[in-house]
Every structure is written in C-alpha cells, then in structure tokens.
Design a protein around this motif. Structure first.
Motif, PDB file in Angstrom:
ATOM      1  N   ALA A 133       0.832  -1.209   0.000  1.00  0.00           N
ATOM      2  CA  ALA A 133       0.000   0.000   0.000  1.00  0.00           C
ATOM      3  C   ALA A 133       0.867   1.259   0.000  1.00  0.00           C
ATOM      4  CB  ALA A 133      -0.924  -0.007   1.202  1.00  0.00           C
ATOM      5  N   ALA A 170     -10.543   5.689  -9.565  1.00  0.00           N
ATOM      6  CA  ALA A 170     -10.968   5.142  -8.278  1.00  0.00           C
ATOM      7  C   ALA A 170     -12.093   4.114  -8.398  1.00  0.00           C
ATOM      8  CB  ALA A 170     -11.359   6.272  -7.327  1.00  0.00           C
ATOM      9  N   ARG A 174     -11.497   0.280  -7.158  1.00  0.00           N
ATOM     10  CA  ARG A 174     -12.305  -0.267  -6.059  1.00  0.00           C
ATOM     11  C   ARG A 174     -13.038  -1.530  -6.497  1.00  0.00           C
ATOM     12  NH1 ARG A 174     -14.148   5.805  -4.983  1.00  0.00           N
ATOM     13  NH2 ARG A 174     -12.490   6.437  -3.528  1.00  0.00           N
ATOM     14  N   TYR A 178      -9.135  -2.723  -4.726  1.00  0.00           N
ATOM     15  CA  TYR A 178      -8.215  -1.743  -4.167  1.00  0.00           C
ATOM     16  C   TYR A 178      -8.991  -0.724  -3.329  1.00  0.00           C
ATOM     17  CZ  TYR A 178      -4.747  -3.419  -7.552  1.00  0.00           C
ATOM     18  OH  TYR A 178      -3.886  -4.197  -8.287  1.00  0.00           O
ATOM     19  N   SER A 179      -8.311  -0.130  -2.372  1.00  0.00           N
ATOM     20  CA  SER A 179      -8.858   0.983  -1.597  1.00  0.00           C
ATOM     21  C   SER A 179      -8.187   2.260  -2.081  1.00  0.00           C
ATOM     22  CB  SER A 179      -8.605   0.770  -0.100  1.00  0.00           C
ATOM     23  OG  SER A 179      -8.984   1.913   0.635  1.00  0.00           O
ATOM     24  N   VAL A 180      -8.979   3.248  -2.489  1.00  0.00           N
ATOM     25  CA  VAL A 180      -8.440   4.505  -3.023  1.00  0.00           C
ATOM     26  C   VAL A 180      -9.171   5.651  -2.343  1.00  0.00           C
ATOM     27  CG1 VAL A 180      -7.988   5.857  -5.105  1.00  0.00           C
ATOM     28  CG2 VAL A 180      -8.088   3.364  -5.250  1.00  0.00           C
ATOM     29  N   ASP A 181      -8.434   6.442  -1.553  1.00  0.00           N
ATOM     30  CA  ASP A 181      -9.078   7.510  -0.790  1.00  0.00           C
ATOM     31  C   ASP A 181      -8.183   8.735  -0.692  1.00  0.00           C
ATOM     32  OD1 ASP A 181     -11.583   6.138   0.331  1.00  0.00           O
ATOM     33  OD2 ASP A 181      -9.986   4.746   0.917  1.00  0.00           O
ATOM     34  N   TRP A 194      -3.095  10.996  -0.682  1.00  0.00           N
ATOM     35  CA  TRP A 194      -3.929   9.881  -1.105  1.00  0.00           C
ATOM     36  C   TRP A 194      -3.395   8.602  -0.479  1.00  0.00           C
ATOM     37  CZ3 TRP A 194      -8.031   9.663  -4.787  1.00  0.00           C
ATOM     38  CH2 TRP A 194      -8.381  10.903  -5.320  1.00  0.00           C
ATOM     39  N   ILE A 196      -3.640   4.505  -1.078  1.00  0.00           N
ATOM     40  CA  ILE A 196      -4.034   3.495  -2.059  1.00  0.00           C
ATOM     41  C   ILE A 196      -3.532   2.147  -1.562  1.00  0.00           C
ATOM     42  CG2 ILE A 196      -4.042   2.858  -4.490  1.00  0.00           C
ATOM     43  CD1 ILE A 196      -2.985   5.711  -5.069  1.00  0.00           C
ATOM     44  N   THR A 197      -4.464   1.229  -1.379  1.00  0.00           N
ATOM     45  CA  THR A 197      -4.123  -0.078  -0.812  1.00  0.00           C
ATOM     46  C   THR A 197      -4.566  -1.178  -1.768  1.00  0.00           C
ATOM     47  OG1 THR A 197      -4.511   0.824   1.391  1.00  0.00           O
ATOM     48  CG2 THR A 197      -4.351  -1.570   1.192  1.00  0.00           C
ATOM     49  N   PRO A 199      -5.524  -5.172  -2.905  1.00  0.00           N
ATOM     50  CA  PRO A 199      -6.394  -6.134  -2.222  1.00  0.00           C
ATOM     51  C   PRO A 199      -5.774  -6.741  -0.980  1.00  0.00           C
ATOM     52  CG  PRO A 199      -6.573  -6.423  -4.585  1.00  0.00           C
ATOM     53  CD  PRO A 199      -5.497  -5.395  -4.356  1.00  0.00           C
ATOM     54  N   GLU A 203       0.854  -0.950   4.471  1.00  0.00           N
ATOM     55  CA  GLU A 203       1.089   0.423   4.058  1.00  0.00           C
ATOM     56  C   GLU A 203       2.575   0.742   4.126  1.00  0.00           C
ATOM     57  OE1 GLU A 203      -1.130   3.411   5.943  1.00  0.00           O
ATOM     58  OE2 GLU A 203      -3.075   2.613   5.355  1.00  0.00           O
TER      59      GLU A 203
END
Length: 206
Positions: A133, A170, A174, A178-181, A194, A196-197, A199, A203
């Motif tokens: 991540a 994003a 997702r 993936y996590s996108v925030d 940002w 971004i992780t 699956p 981090e």
C-alpha cells in the motif's frame, strides 16, 4: 432455431471511464454465418408467437415482483436496485438463471479491461503489487511511477493531473478490490494526500 456459436463480435471497451463501465450492461453478439442469415420476413413472428413471448415475459415479471420486497443482499453494487431485481429473478426461476452472478462477473471483467487499457493505472497497480500500500502526495506518486517509453499521451504531466487520474480511476480500482481515498493534506506543505491499498498488503510511506 438456435444458430451455432461462431466467432464473437466485440466493441473495444478500453476507452471507457471506470465510473461509466460499472454502470454498463454489455451484450456479446455472435457473428452470423452467411449461410445462416435470414430475411426479415423469415424471422417475423406470427400472432401466436408474439402472444407466447408476451405471456412468458409477464410471467417472469410477476415472479420478480412477488419476491422483490423480500430480497436482501449482504453487499450491493453501484446499480443496487438492478442487482436486487436480478436476485429476485434468480429466486423466481428456481436456479434456472444466474443473472446476478453474471452481472457481477461482468462488472469485474469490465473493470479489468478499463484498468489494463490505462497506462497510468497499469503502472500504479504494478507498483502496489510489488511494494504494498502507498500513501503520499500526487507529486510524489508522479515521481515514483515510471512512464512507459514512448510516453503515452494520457500520462499525467503534473500533480493536478495525477489527482484527476486517481479520481477517474478510483471506481475501477475499487471494483478490483483496491482501496483509493483522499485522506487530507500534509501539515507543512498543504499538499493533498492519497492512500491506495491493493487487495492485500501493508502500508508504506512516501
């Protein structure tokens, strides 16, 4: 009579944006062999055939409406109401259809197609898969990722362009797990951050 399956005719979906792709229903049409083509008069249905088709459609619709209020899904996709209708259809057909599973599978396939067609998203996924991540500013991400040679026309040229690219990508990421925030701004510089992780992964800072 059903025609034999031959080579399929597909439209290139690579240029689609992710926020559109997960709202699409695609239909794969099969090429008709020249020896199997028929005229409009030959495929025209008679009154009895039309009545049979309409009756079948109404029977299916009644079955869906009778079960729709009782449908409960643990997770809902972007087109939530449509997904509930498909679940009700599967229930009413008593296992003869897998409409919901096919719809969800199609959404995953479209997301993968869109992601694979975007050089920036491809480079981002490759970096995440190799390093875990990531959290940092768009300018740092631009310095971290290597543009292919020759440099694609769509490759971001500034931190602002990276932010726009991440915002567009994003929904697709997702959909792929993936996590996108956007997680705020750096205290000293005021630059946006940002996270971004992939699956699975740990981090790592910029």
């Amino acid at each position: 009579p059903a025609l034999p399956r031959t080579e399929s005719m597909k439209v290139d979906l690579g240029a689609l944006r992710g926020d559109l792709a997960d709202r699409l229903l695609t239909v794969e049409l099969q090429r008709i062999d020249p020896t199997k083509r028929r005229t409009a008069a030959e495929v025209e249905m008679g009154d009895d055939d039309r009545a049979a088709v309409l009756g079948a459609v109404l029977t299916i619709a009644a079955g869906v409406l009778g079960r729709l209020e009782r449908v409960s899904l643990e997770r809902l996709p972007r087109m939530a109401d449509f997904a509930r209708v498909l679940a009700a259809l599967d229930q009413s057909m008593r296992g003869q259809t897998q409409a919901l599973a096919r719809y969800l599978g199609q959404a995953d396939a479209l997301a993968a197609t869109v992601a694979d067609s975007d050089p920036f998203v491809t480079a981002l996924r490759r970096h995440l898969d190799g390093h875990g991540a990531w959290i940092g500013a768009p300018s740092t991400l631009l310095d971290t990722l290597r543009a292919p040679d020759p440099r694609p026309r769509t490759w971001p040229a500034s931190a602002q362009a990276v932010t726009a690219a991440l915002t567009r990508a994003a929904p697709t990421l997702r959909q792929l797990g993936y996590s996108v925030d956007a997680v705020g701004r750096q205290a000293k510089t005021g630059r946006s951050l940002w996270a971004i992780t992939p699956p699975s992964g740990e981090e790592k800072g910029p």
